[in-house]
Design a protein around this motif. Structure first.
Motif, PDB file in Angstrom:
ATOM      1  N   TRP A  10       1.094  -1.098  -0.206  1.00 34.29           N
ATOM      2  CA  TRP A  10      -0.433  -0.261   0.107  1.00 34.29           C
ATOM      3  C   TRP A  10       0.926   1.117  -0.257  1.00 34.29           C
ATOM      4  N   ARG A  54      -3.093   6.029   5.429  1.00 34.03           N
ATOM      5  CA  ARG A  54      -3.480   5.379   4.801  1.00 34.03           C
ATOM      6  C   ARG A  54      -3.035   3.380   4.830  1.00 34.03           C
ATOM      7  N   ARG A  78      -1.432   2.415   7.451  1.00 33.45           N
ATOM      8  CA  ARG A  78      -1.440   1.653   8.833  1.00 33.45           C
ATOM      9  C   ARG A  78      -2.920   1.365   9.070  1.00 33.45           C
ATOM     10  N   LEU A  79      -3.753   2.595   8.635  1.00 36.73           N
ATOM     11  CA  LEU A  79      -5.082   2.374   9.097  1.00 36.73           C
ATOM     12  C   LEU A  79      -5.336   0.887   8.317  1.00 36.73           C
ATOM     13  N   ARG A  80      -5.436   0.612   7.329  1.00 35.33           N
ATOM     14  CA  ARG A  80      -6.381  -0.435   6.349  1.00 35.33           C
ATOM     15  C   ARG A  80      -5.792  -1.661   7.193  1.00 35.33           C
ATOM     16  N   TYR A  81      -4.280  -1.568   7.697  1.00 34.76           N
ATOM     17  CA  TYR A  81      -3.609  -2.822   7.403  1.00 34.76           C
ATOM     18  C   TYR A  81      -4.556  -2.670   9.815  1.00 34.76           C
ATOM     19  N   ARG A  82      -4.228  -2.260  10.315  1.00 34.19           N
ATOM     20  CA  ARG A  82      -5.814  -1.799  11.244  1.00 34.19           C
ATOM     21  C   ARG A  82      -6.893  -2.798  11.266  1.00 34.19           C
ATOM     22  N   VAL A  83      -7.401  -2.156  10.085  1.00 37.20           N
ATOM     23  CA  VAL A  83      -8.680  -2.361  10.546  1.00 37.20           C
ATOM     24  C   VAL A  83      -8.757  -3.886   9.277  1.00 37.20           C
ATOM     25  N   HIS A  84      -8.756  -4.203   8.373  1.00 34.31           N
ATOM     26  CA  HIS A  84      -8.598  -5.514   7.610  1.00 34.31           C
ATOM     27  C   HIS A  84      -8.657  -6.672   8.177  1.00 34.31           C
ATOM     28  N   THR A 122     -13.316  -5.611   5.592  1.00 29.72           N
ATOM     29  CA  THR A 122     -12.202  -4.598   5.031  1.00 29.72           C
ATOM     30  C   THR A 122     -12.541  -2.899   4.560  1.00 29.72           C
ATOM     31  N   TRP A 136     -11.251   1.863   5.024  1.00 28.66           N
ATOM     32  CA  TRP A 136     -10.295   2.113   5.831  1.00 28.66           C
ATOM     33  C   TRP A 136     -11.313   3.309   6.675  1.00 28.66           C
ATOM     34  N   ARG A 172     -16.127   0.814   6.120  1.00 28.42           N
ATOM     35  CA  ARG A 172     -15.605  -0.225   6.583  1.00 28.42           C
ATOM     36  C   ARG A 172     -17.405  -1.253   6.093  1.00 28.42           C
TER      37      ARG A 172
END
Length: 169
Positions: free
Chosen positions: A23, A74, A76-82, A95, A97, A100
């Motif tokens: 990403w 983005r 790091r946020l995506r990694y925390r959420v996905h 999935t 960011w 959801r």
């Protein structure tokens, strides 16, 4: 075959940490492209007073802000959420960011399972598991897993779906 509803809960497994690097790379590429467009705008738009002059400097500032978000925030946020998980009854994914999306696919609805690897994913040793269903949602994807994990997950889902079909007959 049980008709009890599936439990509603968030999936537990994270994507590969290499997804962050993927990403970030995509963010850098996007920022460079937008940066070149902004540079062309600044160089080729005639100078003058008013909104056009303000836009000449606002466009690069917007691109710089985009770059900071795309490269540093983005991913790091995506990694925390996905998240993802495969159980004996369902495939769960979470999935997004900003928006959801939580998806639950009952194993009994699985038609096919594919493992795909895009060009950029190949550079990072990643793959996506695509679970095709008969629902209007179509395909549910578990992106950015390590290749061996993706293959094992796809194999597990397809074997479990076959078992469920056998139990139904």
């Amino acid at each position: 075959m049980s008709t009890a509803p599936l439990p509603v809960r968030e999936p537990v497994w994270q994507l590969s940490r290499s997804a962050i690097a993927l990403w970030v790379t995509q963010g850098v590429i996007g920022t460079v492209v937008y940066g070149l467009l902004a540079a062309a705008f600044v160089l080729f738009v005639p100078t003058g007073d008013g909104w056009l002059e303000a836009a000449r400097w606002a466009v690069p500032a917007v691109v710089a802000c985009y770059g900071v978000v795309a490269v540093f925030v983005r991913p790091r946020l995506r990694y925390r959420v996905h998240r993802w998980e495969v159980t004996g009854e369902a495939v769960y994914t979470l999935t997004g960011w900003l928006t959801r999306t939580w998806t639950l696919v009952p194993i009994s609805r699985v038609q096919t399972v594919d493992v795909t690897r895009g060009v950029v994913q190949q550079l990072f040793g990643l793959a996506t598991v695509a679970v095709l269903t008969a629902s209007s949602q179509g395909t549910v994807r578990i992106p950015h897993l390590e290749v061996d994990v993706a293959r094992r997950v796809a194999d597990h889902i397809s074997r479990r779906a076959e078992q469920v079909r056998d139990e139904a007959t």
